[in-house]
Structures are given as C-alpha cells and as structure tokens.
Design an enzyme around this catalytic site. Structure first.
Site, PDB file in Angstrom:
ATOM      1  N   ASP A 169       0.877  -1.165   0.000  1.00  0.00           N
ATOM      2  CA  ASP A 169       0.000   0.000   0.000  1.00  0.00           C
ATOM      3  C   ASP A 169       0.918   1.220   0.000  1.00  0.00           C
ATOM      4  O   ASP A 169       1.869   1.266   0.783  1.00  0.00           O
ATOM      5  CB  ASP A 169      -0.857  -0.020   1.274  1.00  0.00           C
ATOM      6  CG  ASP A 169      -2.226   0.582   1.058  1.00  0.00           C
ATOM      7  OD1 ASP A 169      -2.290   1.668   0.475  1.00  0.00           O
ATOM      8  OD2 ASP A 169      -3.211  -0.026   1.504  1.00  0.00           O
ATOM      9  N   ASP A 276      -2.993   4.630  -2.456  1.00  0.00           N
ATOM     10  CA  ASP A 276      -4.035   5.114  -1.558  1.00  0.00           C
ATOM     11  C   ASP A 276      -4.508   6.511  -1.949  1.00  0.00           C
ATOM     12  O   ASP A 276      -3.690   7.389  -2.240  1.00  0.00           O
ATOM     13  CB  ASP A 276      -3.451   5.166  -0.136  1.00  0.00           C
ATOM     14  CG  ASP A 276      -4.449   5.594   0.907  1.00  0.00           C
ATOM     15  OD1 ASP A 276      -5.317   4.789   1.245  1.00  0.00           O
ATOM     16  OD2 ASP A 276      -4.353   6.749   1.396  1.00  0.00           O
ATOM     17  N   GLU A 338      -6.636   3.257  -5.812  1.00  0.00           N
ATOM     18  CA  GLU A 338      -7.880   3.398  -5.054  1.00  0.00           C
ATOM     19  C   GLU A 338      -8.665   4.528  -5.712  1.00  0.00           C
ATOM     20  O   GLU A 338      -8.557   5.690  -5.339  1.00  0.00           O
ATOM     21  CB  GLU A 338      -7.611   3.727  -3.586  1.00  0.00           C
ATOM     22  CG  GLU A 338      -8.891   3.660  -2.770  1.00  0.00           C
ATOM     23  CD  GLU A 338      -8.859   4.454  -1.470  1.00  0.00           C
ATOM     24  OE1 GLU A 338      -9.730   4.230  -0.630  1.00  0.00           O
ATOM     25  OE2 GLU A 338      -7.980   5.318  -1.298  1.00  0.00           O
ATOM     26  N   HIS A 401     -11.283  -2.576   3.442  1.00  0.00           N
ATOM     27  CA  HIS A 401     -11.228  -2.220   4.861  1.00  0.00           C
ATOM     28  C   HIS A 401     -11.939  -0.909   5.168  1.00  0.00           C
ATOM     29  O   HIS A 401     -11.869  -0.434   6.294  1.00  0.00           O
ATOM     30  CB  HIS A 401      -9.759  -2.127   5.301  1.00  0.00           C
ATOM     31  CG  HIS A 401      -9.037  -1.036   4.584  1.00  0.00           C
ATOM     32  ND1 HIS A 401      -8.663  -1.126   3.252  1.00  0.00           N
ATOM     33  CD2 HIS A 401      -8.656   0.202   4.982  1.00  0.00           C
ATOM     34  CE1 HIS A 401      -8.082  -0.004   2.876  1.00  0.00           C
ATOM     35  NE2 HIS A 401      -8.067   0.820   3.905  1.00  0.00           N
ATOM     36  N   ASP A 402     -12.574  -0.308   4.186  1.00  0.00           N
ATOM     37  CA  ASP A 402     -13.247   0.974   4.390  1.00  0.00           C
ATOM     38  C   ASP A 402     -14.768   0.894   4.314  1.00  0.00           C
ATOM     39  O   ASP A 402     -15.433   1.901   4.539  1.00  0.00           O
ATOM     40  CB  ASP A 402     -12.787   1.985   3.332  1.00  0.00           C
ATOM     41  CG  ASP A 402     -11.337   2.402   3.521  1.00  0.00           C
ATOM     42  OD1 ASP A 402     -10.894   2.504   4.675  1.00  0.00           O
ATOM     43  OD2 ASP A 402     -10.655   2.620   2.504  1.00  0.00           O
TER      44      ASP A 402
HETATM   45  C1  GLC Z   1      -7.815   5.418   1.940  1.00  0.00           C
HETATM   46  C2  GLC Z   1      -7.720   4.220   2.838  1.00  0.00           C
HETATM   47  C3  GLC Z   1      -8.390   4.539   4.127  1.00  0.00           C
HETATM   48  C4  GLC Z   1      -7.652   5.693   4.761  1.00  0.00           C
HETATM   49  C5  GLC Z   1      -7.597   6.881   3.813  1.00  0.00           C
HETATM   50  C6  GLC Z   1      -6.607   7.897   4.280  1.00  0.00           C
HETATM   51  O1  GLC Z   1      -9.126   5.722   1.618  1.00  0.00           O
HETATM   52  O2  GLC Z   1      -8.251   3.095   2.208  1.00  0.00           O
HETATM   53  O3  GLC Z   1      -8.407   3.444   4.993  1.00  0.00           O
HETATM   54  O4  GLC Z   1      -8.276   6.057   5.952  1.00  0.00           O
HETATM   55  O5  GLC Z   1      -7.182   6.502   2.529  1.00  0.00           O
HETATM   56  O6  GLC Z   1      -5.305   7.429   4.101  1.00  0.00           O
END
Ligand code: GLC
Ligand code: CA
Length: 621
Positions: A169, A276, A338, A401-402
């Site tokens: 990541d 990310d 993402e 995970h979100d």
């Molecule tokens: C992305 C991640 C999330 C995180 C955010 C800030 O959306 O998937 O878990 O809180 O970025 O880094």
C-alpha cells in the site's frame, strides 16, 4: 438508494454514500446456511471438464502453480486474484493481540490453497497508527508492531515460494504529522521543507477570536480540512485527519522523495503498489470555495462537492511518470489505484485510455459498490468495463477495509449465503482481475461496535452515532472455533473477534464440501484453469431480464465456452439463453459448478429453472 453515477456523487466520499447511518442491522447473528447436500455437490465437481477433485475440500491446488503462464496470455496480473490483508487483523504471531508479518507468513499455505496470486498488504510502515497505518512516519521501514524489515524480506521470499506476490500500500497523498518531513515543515515558515506541504494564510480572525481558514474545504473525516498552527500562524491542508497533512505535489522535490520510497520497495522485490487516495494528490491552486450541495454529512458539516480537491487533471502527469518508473523493473510490476470515480469515462483516464500508460489496474468501484441486487445495473456496469475502457483490464472489487462487508451490503437477511455465492461467482467468472478482502471467502460479517467507548476507528469516534467507523469490517480473521478464533492467544485482541466465529471459520468450512470457502476455492481454480474464463470475451445474454444476470465467456482456441446464470432474486426464475445469437455455437451443455442440486443435470439452455439466488455455471461446446 444511492446511485453511483448521480451528479452528486463525489469520488472522495467512499464511505458517505455506502452507509449513511453507519449501522448494519440486516443480518441475524445466527446465519442461515444455504443447504446444499454435500454429496451432490461433490458429484458436480467431478462432472466438470476442469476435473475437480472428488473431495471438494481437498482441492485442485496441489498441482498448480499460481504463477504458471497459460497459453502465453498476457501479464500475470491480468488473471490474478489479489487478496487484501489488513495486517492488524489477519494473524498474530507473538500474542499481543495485533496481527503481524510473521503471522501472515504462517498462513501462506492457506492462501496458496485458496488460489490467490498476490497479497495487497495494507500499510505496515512505521506509524503513530492514528489512521491505523495510513499515517506513515517512515516510508522505508516496518512498524515494530508488525515486525522488522528482515521479517518483511522473509515474508516476501516465503510468499514467492508459495507463488504469491506482495503488493504494498503506498500513501502518497499525505504523511503522518510525525514524519520528519512534516516536523521540519512546521518548524518555521522558512524551513526548506515548508513548501512540501500545503501551508496557507487564513482569512483573519473570526468573531469567536479564532483564525478563519483559507476556504470552505472540508475533511473527508469531518470538520474543516485546514488546521491552524499557532507557532507559524498559518494553516495546513489535510484531506483526512489533521494528523495526516497533505503533501504538496506541485513541488517536484515531493515527487522525487516519494518516488525514492517506491524504488526502495521495488528494489526489495515487491510486485507493485496499491495507491491510496490517489485522486486526491492535487488541489486547486486558487483555493476556490467548493459549492455546497445541500444538507449536512455525518459529522454535521455542510456538504460540499469536491471539484477543487479531487481528481484534478494534473494527477495524470504524475501517474504517467510513476508508470514509466515501474516499467523500468522486470517481472510485471503493477500499479493499482484506489479510484472511486463517478463513471467509466473517468475510470478509463486512469489507465491512460488508449495509450495504456498510467495505472494497469485502477479499481472499478462502479460494479462492486452498486450495493443492491440489481441484475440490470450489474449487466450495464460489467458490460461497460468490458467494452468502454479502451481494451484495458478491469479490476473488480466488492470488499475492502473501508466499507461494510459485502455480506451485509448485499444480503437480505434470509438468503445471505446464497447471495454471497452469487457475488463470488460474478467476481471470479467475469473477465476481470479480481480483488478480494480477507474473510470474504468464509462469509465474515460486519461487526460494528454497539457502544461508542468500544470504537477504535477515529472517524467512528468523531461521527458517532451517525458514522460508527470502520471497525466492523476490520475484525480479526476467523481461523477456527478455538480461543480468539485462532487469530491470537492474547487475552484481548485489538478489535474483538466477531461472535459468529464458532461456526464461521476456516477450519469448519474446510471440512464442509459445500461451504462458502470451498465455493471460492472452486471458482478460483476454474478461473485459473479454464481458457474461456481466462481470456474469453464476456458477452451478456438475455439482456432484458431484470432478475437474472446471464453471460457467456467465449471459448478460446477451441475450448468450450462458459455460460453463467445468476438469479438475483428471492423468487424462482425460469430462463432461456441463446448464446447462438451472440455467435457462440454449441449444443453440449455440462454443469461446472452450481449451488442448486436441481441444476446439476442441466442439459439444455432452454427453460432453466433457477431457485432463489441460485448460481449456475456450465460449459457449452
Ligand atoms: C484510503 C484508505 C483509508 C484511509 C484513507 C486515508 O481511503 O483506504 O483506509 O483512511 O485513505 O489514508
Ligand atoms: Ca502481534
């Protein structure tokens, strides 16, 4: 119900749109297992041209190498199943209640057996853990909670021996406020790193005596996106928590430093990166206010659109340079994004369109987050990915995970397991790269804390009770029916194990031929071995049917075509499929995989009677 291509949809709102209440109440704690007689299921396994093992729980994996290149059919990631591991929650090896790298290494046999090709590892870097690792204080090391760099190298090597790659990541939008870059940056207005972050003057002092932020931008995690620093009397911008200051990507030194971190991990041998929050790299240099869209969010802030803080065109220049960097390395290193985007046109840009020179795999969030069993919408979106992205490779994802787990987002409380099978069948038989999240394969549910004092995710603490945070989808992996579900030996684990672990766990499901886990193993094995599923075009059938999603994957090099029919409703549906109209000939039908005993002997595509939420996959020759 939320519509993802609605004009109001803003890409940064990955959570807001999914579950505005934050509460998941549609599942009962005692799950209703779809009943499939084990023997009949095993018999079906034996029918397939793929040659499944008779014992469904002793699958086909022994003989495969996940790395095998079949028929010279393109880079590895095109056919991959990528498995997201949230390191805190996968396997604890030292009894502190927090998962770690050695724990993951310990579970590689399981992952190879499942048939995955790569792990996407959520952040393991040193971090104050404000956002559980998404606030990085050193991009070139491992947080002691998870192990050491030596443990990482060992994991990488052992994973390789299991034919599993590791994808890191990479958080490029922001660092931790404890990163040395930010510590320098905030130390004075003249520090050489001042301009590495986004510092701006406020608009004076308000009636309440407080400094007024430069504009109306809000943090995705609640409140103004600007944090005042009394020492240097300026604000800095943070899209996420205030402990996650955004980097200034208009400063070339930032790119240089971050690309250095990228090389650090590529040199160690990682297979690529999941980038990310990557559409958030740039903000409007004029700091224009964002238009209000009406109403307030879970944190009580007035809702604004994100036109000046998200998906700005400048980001594509960085992506092209990053791709060029990654291309210097051998072995098919891959960039995954993402990318919550409003439509397929925007998604295509992230590949570089017809130039194919940006990310190989920006995530398609249009398909997996439809969040209702709507066959027509799935047909439309999957077909868009097949036909409207300039020949690039789609990456579908239903869980991460979100977001509340797909079990709860799609389940109706009665047919949850059958629905989970439909989702898995769609994910693994489409012409996509498949991304899955730990626990999805056993049917883990979202276990949202019931009391505010139990919440660990700061967005849940801040947004309670409207936004209860993301703990629910981050509970420990359920390995067995023993203490801590086999995740840990600690008295308490960092998040509690979900209460359904005595029945929902790997060990129990491995012993059950018709389990959801074995369903996943069979689908993944089929997808790996079947030429049509590897490379065949995906053509929708019975296109006006609002209740059943049907498609064919064209045969390749004389292989049979594969036909898929998925009942999206709680009612029995009778369908007739005509792949001949799409140019796919054949008369010989064989069932490859189904969870409906009544469909095992299907011999014709006329009048197929699909029980509620049944999945049927057959070959056509
Ligand atoms: C992305 C991640 C999330 C995180 C955010 C800030 O959306 O998937 O878990 O809180 O970025 O880094
Ligand atoms: Ca540990």
């Amino acid at each position: 119900m939320f519509v993802i291509d609605d004009a109001i949809f803003v890409a940064k709102s990955w959570r807001m749109h999914l579950n505005s209440t934050g509460s998941i109440t549609r599942f009962s704690p005692l799950r209703l297992k779809a009943f499939v007689p084990a023997l009949a299921f095993a018999a079906v396994m034996g029918l397939g041209h793929i040659g499944f093992a008779q014992e469904a729980h002793l699958p086909v994996v022994a003989s495969h190498s996940a790395d095998t290149t079949h028929h010279g059919d393109g880079p590895w990631w095109k056919h991959a199943v990528i498995y997201e591991i949230y390191p805190r929650s996968f396997q604890d090896s030292n009894g502190d209640g927090i998962g770690d790298l050695n724990g993951i290494a310990h579970r590689l046999d399981y992952l190879q057996g499942l048939g995955i090709n790569a792990i996407w590892l959520s952040p393991i870097y040193p971090s104050p853990q404000v956002d559980f690792g998404y606030d990085i204080s050193d991009y070139e090391n491992v947080d002691p909670q998870y192990g050491t760099l030596a443990d990482f190298d060992k994991l990488l090597a052992e994973a390789k021996a299991h034919h599993i790659r590791i994808i890191m990541d990479m958080v490029m939008n922001h660092t931790s406020d404890k990163h040395e870059w930010f510590i320098e940056s905030e130390s004075s207005r003249t520090n050489p790193k001042r301009d590495w972050y986004i510092w701006r003057d406020g608009k004076g002092i308000g009636a309440d005596g407080k400094p007024i932020p430069p504009n109306n931008w809000v943090s995705l995690f609640g409140g103004s996106a600007w944090q005042y620093d009394p020492k240097t009397k300026q604000f800095y911008y943070h899209e996420f928590y205030k402990q996650q200051p955004d980097l200034n990507w208009r400063n070339p030194e930032v790119e240089k430093a971050m690309f250095g971190a990228v090389r650090f991990w590529l040199d160690r041998g990682v297979a690529g990166f999941r980038l990310d929050a990557i559409p958030n790299l740039f903000e409007d240099p004029k700091l224009r206010d964002e238009p209000y869209t009406g109403g307030t969010d879970a944190y009580g802030d007035k809702k604004v659109s994100d036109i000046y803080t998200n998906n700005l065109p400048e980001v594509h220049d960085v992506m092209r340079r990053l791709r060029a960097l990654v291309n210097e390395y051998p072995g098919g290193r891959v960039l995954i994004g993402e990318t919550y985007l409003p439509n397929v046109k925007e998604l295509d840009k992230w590949y570089g369109g017809a130039s194919h020179n940006e990310l190989q795999l920006p995530m398609d969030m249009q398909v997996g987050f439809i969040n209702k069993m709507d066959a027509s919408l799935f047909r439309e979106r999957i077909n868009q990915a097949e036909t409207e992205i300039d020949g690039n490779q789609p990456l579908f994802v239903f869980d991460n995970h979100d977001n509340p787990r797909s079990w709860d987002r799609y389940g109706d409380g009665v047919h949850d397991e059958a629905i989970a099978r439909v989702i898995a069948a769609m994910l693994f038989t489409s012409r996509d790269t498949a991304l899955m999240y730990y626990g999805e394969e056993i049917g883990m549910v979202t276990t949202t804390p019931a009391r505010k004092q139990d919440v660990r995710d700061p967005i849940g603490i801040r947004g309670w009770p409207k936004e209860k945070g993301r703990d629910g989808e981050r509970t420990p992996m359920q390995w067995s029916d023993t203490k801590d579900a086999g995740f840990s030996t600690a008295a308490t684990t960092w998040l509690p194990v979900a209460p359904d672990y005595p029945t929902v766990n790997v060990k129990t499901e491995q012993a059950e031929p018709a389990s959801l886990l074995n369903w996943h193993e069979h689908l993944i094995a089929m997808r790996r071995n079947d030429p049509a599923l590897r490379n065949g075009k995906q053509i929708m059938l019975d296109k006006n049917n609002p209740s059943v999603l049907s498609y064919v994957r064209e045969g390749v090099g004389g292989s049979p075509a594969v036909v898929v029919a998925l009942n999206f409703t709680a009612k029995t549906q009778t369908i007739t499929l005509n792949p001949g109209a799409a140019g796919i000939r054949g008369t010989n039908i064989k069932t490859l995989l189904t969870d409906a005993p009544s469909l095992e002997q299907t011999k014709s595509l006329h009048d197929i009677v699909l029980p509620p939420f049944a999945s049927w996959i057959g070959s056509l020759k």
